[in-house]
Design a protein around this motif. Structure first.
Motif, short mmCIF file in Angstrom:
data_model
loop_
_atom_site.label_atom_id
_atom_site.label_comp_id
_atom_site.label_asym_id
_atom_site.label_seq_id
_atom_site.Cartn_x
_atom_site.Cartn_y
_atom_site.Cartn_z
N UNK A 105 -5.46 -6.32 -22.80
CA UNK A 105 -5.90 -5.44 -21.51
C UNK A 105 -6.98 -4.30 -21.23
N UNK A 153 2.07 -6.62 -13.41
CA UNK A 153 2.09 -8.25 -12.74
C UNK A 153 3.23 -8.33 -11.53
N UNK A 157 -3.26 -6.24 -8.75
CA UNK A 157 -2.88 -5.10 -9.65
C UNK A 157 -4.04 -5.26 -10.07
N UNK A 158 -4.69 -3.98 -10.34
CA UNK A 158 -6.21 -4.44 -11.77
C UNK A 158 -6.00 -5.11 -13.13
N UNK A 159 -4.50 -4.88 -13.49
CA UNK A 159 -3.90 -5.84 -14.31
C UNK A 159 -4.58 -6.95 -14.46
N UNK A 160 -4.05 -6.74 -15.95
CA UNK A 160 -4.74 -8.27 -16.65
C UNK A 160 -2.40 -9.75 -15.54
N UNK A 161 -3.43 -10.61 -16.09
CA UNK A 161 -2.27 -11.54 -15.42
C UNK A 161 -1.09 -11.24 -16.99
N UNK A 162 -1.65 -11.02 -18.01
CA UNK A 162 -0.95 -10.74 -19.21
C UNK A 162 0.30 -9.53 -19.28
N UNK A 193 -9.48 -11.09 -6.02
CA UNK A 193 -9.06 -10.42 -7.53
C UNK A 193 -8.12 -9.81 -7.84
N UNK A 194 -8.67 -8.07 -7.36
CA UNK A 194 -7.57 -6.89 -7.73
C UNK A 194 -8.65 -6.53 -8.52
N UNK A 195 -9.76 -7.13 -8.89
CA UNK A 195 -10.99 -6.06 -10.32
C UNK A 195 -10.60 -4.96 -9.76
N UNK A 213 6.99 -19.83 -11.03
CA UNK A 213 5.38 -18.97 -10.30
C UNK A 213 6.23 -18.60 -8.22
N UNK A 222 5.82 -18.17 -19.39
CA UNK A 222 5.69 -17.60 -17.90
C UNK A 222 7.02 -16.95 -17.50
#
Lengths: 624, 290
Positions: A41, A200, A205-210, A242-244, A492, A547
């Protein structure tokens, strides 16, 4: 079992830099990462790298700006190290071929950024992180450093002395995502965690799923305190679906924020009568959410960021990338309609407690980058200070792990004489392990009982290989348990509940009642997690299993964020509390530390270090 | 534990209208090439706002998935929804074994290049609203499928590594002088597009030549070579060395300028042009030595 001198966990900017440094210091170094390095990220960072490169600038100014930006919760030795090392380390990137933006004379460009007294943000277009990540990976390829990519690190293998400060880290347990094989990795000299942020833990969040706080959680459960976790930066302009991230550059160029009634609320509702849309990130984020909470949000969710009046020519010239982002990720044409935006979790200032050499209180265990808290950013990170942190402290951790002498650190770690541990805040629930006191055979964390009672045998695991074998065995048992169950709850559902609670109650605005509510929900999530199961029966690329592991980590990390937010009864940096609207320097010039303590989390504090090498940073009112 | 007929969580269905709408939608798996239902609307959905995605499934280890097939998922549509959002929804709500790589959700990590409605695309930047339904989502062609949408990227990485993808210059200024190598704005501009590659593999997958010649370096690797060969900070002899690498038998001369790589590149890199320019450079260099 695999064996190397130094094992780096994570392959973003900090991990790659640490691996290069350890390799150059002569250590047999390997990287173990759940992603291929170029997927990390770090690649999403846009802004730039703060470094005092030019004549007229000075590392001391950079240190001063950073300390002020931190709202006087950065530790001076860390801040000064960052500012002193950043120029050389930035220049080294250039020597490695980084395509920095250039001036007419061919020198690298620098630009102004928020909170800086000199334009010292070095950048490569609006894609600085992408280039930094790729350049660093190129250097790893050049050196032939071994990368175990798509190997997920499940746990650390440490010795089991009662006091974490006496423990030693011998390696990690990881599983090959592609084959499902679980293996030990022995680290003869050190393990460096460079696993990135815990974004997460939040729904938006702007952060990646990872970015699931894996390093935070495994270090925490091994006994390393997490520091200042309540300090979370929320960026005011992220896309709702999306949080982008929509860069601050839009407002810098003159973009305007409107509420549903078409009011320019930053002025019309008096949030920032001077700076307006260009007030600091925390101010704008709070203003936007106030509008939404008071019924003036668009669709009760977001506000509008309008740049149409800038004209197509100017937008295409300076903000082209924003048009692509809005189009690709929100389906909105920024030339003909305003863009929906709302605050999104963006960065964690806190993290795994380390000293300025990257060392934690457990011997042989290091952390660097966003997962670590040295602490450079204190209560608030300045734009352009994340990337230099990666290269400076990644390098230091790598060198130190490989045996280079970096001098005696001034920052202390672990539970010791200089900490205080009274807190008069009442906790709504008992945090920590759910398995304590129960004997249903299923431990606190959804794994086999032996996993949570890892240290119950009382023996001292001095034999490194033995410690790793036992750790591998525990993870194999845990996986079997998760896969063998065929009913229960899936990760999930728990993750969504956790993320929603964090965004609802531990967001930009924090009230005592709200944070307590979050702690109760986190507790419910933890209890539900006792019954978690993995539905996918395959050992091949089982992302369901991965996950499920990550969700467990998020529960532990989210709990520390909420605990920190509850006990810090002041308003400092990004941490806002309804009941406490002032920065309280007499009481709170100290770091919040939370240690797992065998499943019964312990909260304590350590005074911030404001004494630099030659001067002391006196707390002042933070205004711009 | 079967993955064949994913069922929604039964305890959720009555309380969540969106969920209910999708409940009946997880049709029995259809085999690839079978009849495709051309209607997108699910009659049980009140607003008719679900989209039908047909996702390729394969798992060598799970008996029911050893024979490749397509599974149908009906996903409630929301404004701005991307193909990635849709498969995430399907995974999290219907079938947790649905497997694909993804991370950043913003087209920089390059993890989620899939074959969507017959074209290589990054799922995270593909708007559902712009696609014809039903939407077919498959793994990248011409690469070995590991499971569902996950392909083996090792060959792609090997080709990237084959072009010595790292800056080479033995004579950089002393680091303590804080002196950079100079680079003109024009030269930086020249390599700019080539440096945007995110290693997603879409180009390689789209390339007919790469499909027929496993040793062909491919558009991404050649673009990487271009990125360094055109960078004036590298000395002339390194550039010549780089040209020798790309003019080998399985290098630039294989390209037949079909532009398929350029067409699918999610970062708009003019890949075919870069390959052609390296051809011209290689010719120039060889003339010089004659």
């Amino acid at each position: 079992m695999y064996e190397h001198d130094v094992i780096v966990v994570g392959a973003g900017g900090a991990g790659l830099r640490a691996a290069i440094a350890a390799h150059e210091a002569g250590a047999d170094t390997a990287i173990v990462s759940k992603l291929h390095p170029v997927r990390s990220h770090t690649g999403a960072a846009e802004g730039g790298i703060n470094a005092a490169l030019q004549e007229g600038d000075d590392w001391e100014l950079h240190a001063y700006d950073t300390m002020k930006g931190s709202d006087y919760l950065g530790d001076a030795p860390a801040v000064e190290t960052l500012a002193q090392d950043a120029p050389e380390d930035t220049m080294r990137l250039e020597h490695w071929g980084m395509p920095f933006s250039r001036e007419e004379d061919g020198r690298v460009s620098q630009r102004p950024f928020g909170g800086l007294s000199y334009p010292r943000t070095t950048y490569a277009g609006a894609e600085t992180g992408h280039h930094l990540l790729h350049v660093m990976y190129e250097q790893v390829v050049k050196r032939g450093i071994q990368v175990y990519d798509e190997w997920y690190v499940m746990n650390l293998a440490t010795s089991d002395e009662p006091n974490p400060k006496d423990r030693e880290c011998h390696g990690v347990v990881a599983y090959d995502v592609q084959s499902g094989q679980i293996e030990g990795f022995k680290a003869n000299q050190g393990v460096i965690l460079a696993t990135g942020g815990p974004g997460q833990a939040f729904d938006h969040t702007t952060n990646a799923v990872s970015c699931t706080g894996d390093g935070h959680a495994i270090a925490y459960r091994a006994g390393v305190p997490l520091e200042d976790m309540e300090f979370i930066q929320f960026h005011p302009t992220s896309l709702p679906s999306t949080g982008v991230l929509i860069s601050e550059g839009v407002r810098g160029e003159g973009g305007i924020l409107y509420n549903e009634d078409g009011e320019r609320f930053m002025f019309e509702h008096g949030y920032a009568n001077n700076a307006g849309e260009l007030a600091s990130r925390d101010v704008v984020s709070r203003a936007e959410l106030t509008e939404v909470n008071e019924g003036r949000g668009v669709n009760d969710e977001y506000v509008h960021l309008d740049m149409r009046h800038l004209g197509e020519e100017r937008i295409l010239d300076r903000l082209e990338n924003i048009l692509h982002l809005a189009e690709d990720f929100e389906g909105v044409d920024g030339l003909v309609e305003p863009m929906p935006v709302k605050p999104g979790q963006h960065y964690a200032m806190g993290g795994i407690e380390t000293d300025e050499n990257g060392q934690t209180c457990i011997s042989g265990l290091y952390a660097a980058g966003e997962c670590a808290c040295v602490s450079v950013h204190g209560g608030n990170r300045l734009g352009g200070n994340a990337l230099p942190e990666l290269i400076v402290f990644g390098k230091r951790a790598g060198r130190h792990a490989a045996g280079d002498d970096l001098g005696e650190p001034q920052i202390k770690t672990g539970y010791g004489n200089d900490v205080e541990d009274e807190t008069d805040v009442e906790l709504p629930v008992t945090p920590g392990s759910a398995g304590i006191g129960t004997d249903d055979g299923v431990a606190a964390d959804g794994g086999p009982r032996s996993a949570s009672d890892a240290r119950s045998d009382g023996g001292i695991a001095t034999d490194a290989a033995g410690a790793i074998e036992r750790a591998v065995e525990r993870e194999r048992e845990r996986v079997d348990r998760l896969m063998d169950r065929d009913t229960g709850i899936q990760h999930a559902e728990i993750r969504q509940k956790l993320q929603t609670a964090m965004t609802d109650y531990v967001n930009v605005f924090r009230t005592e009642e709200g944070v307590k509510k979050a702690l109760r929900i986190i507790r419910e999530c933890r209890e539900e997690y006792q019954d978690v199961y993995v539905d996918d029966p395959s050992r091949t690329f089982n992302t369901d299993l991965q996950q499920t592991y990550e969700t467990r980590n998020l529960i532990d990390v989210a709990e520390t964020i909420a605990l920190g937010a509850l006990v810090r009864t002041e308003f400092r940096g990004a941490h806002w509390r309804a009941e406490h609207q002032e920065r309280k320097d007499e009481e709170w010039l100290k770091h919040t530390l939370i240690s797992w303590n065998g499943g019964k989390p312990d909260i304590f504090y350590r005074p911030v270090i404001l004494e630099g090498d030659e001067k002391t940073y006196e707390p002042k009112v933070r205004s711009y | 534990m079967s993955t064949q007929q994913p069922e929604p969580e039964s305890q959720e269905a009555p309380t969540d209208p969106e969920f209910q709408g999708a409940e009946s939608s997880v049709d029995e798996a259809e085999r690839s090439g079978g009849d495709i239902d051309q209607t997108a609307a699910d009659p049980t959905d009140l607003e008719g706002e679900t989209v039908l995605i047909k996702v390729f499934r394969y798992d060598p280890e799970v008996e029911a998935k050893q024979e490749p097939r397509f599974d149908d998922f009906h996903v409630p549509f929301t404004k701005g929804m991307t193909a990635l959002d849709a498969v995430i929804y399907a995974r999290d709500q219907y079938d947790s074994s649905l497997t694909f790589r993804h991370s950043c959700r913003q087209a920089v990590c390059g993890s989620d290049a899939f074959f969507i409605n017959g074209k290589q695309r990054l799922a995270c930047k593909t708007q559902i609203a712009e696609l014809e339904q039903p939407i077919r989502i498959e793994p990248l062609p011409h690469q070995e499928v590991v499971k569902d949408l996950v392909v083996d990227m090792d060959h792609f990485y090997d080709q990237m590594h084959a072009v010595e993808p790292y800056f080479q210059n033995e004579e950089t200024p002393a680091i303590e002088d804080l002196e950079e190598q100079r680079q003109s704005r024009e030269n930086r501009e020249k390599i700019k597009m080539s440096t945007r590659c995110i290693w997603c593999g879409a180009c390689m997958s789209s390339c007919n030549i790469a499909a027929g010649d496993n040793e062909y370096l491919g558009p991404a690797a050649i673009n990487k070579a271009y990125r360094f060969a055109m960078d004036d900070r590298e000395p002339e002899e390194i550039k010549e060395h780089r040209l020798r690498i790309v003019e080998q038998e399985h290098g630039v001369w294989r390209c037949q300028t079909q532009f398929s790589c350029t067409e699918v590149c999610p970062k708009d890199i003019p890949l075919t042009e870069h390959i052609q320019e390296l051809k011209r450079e290689a010719v120039k260099k060889n003339l010089k030595f004659w």
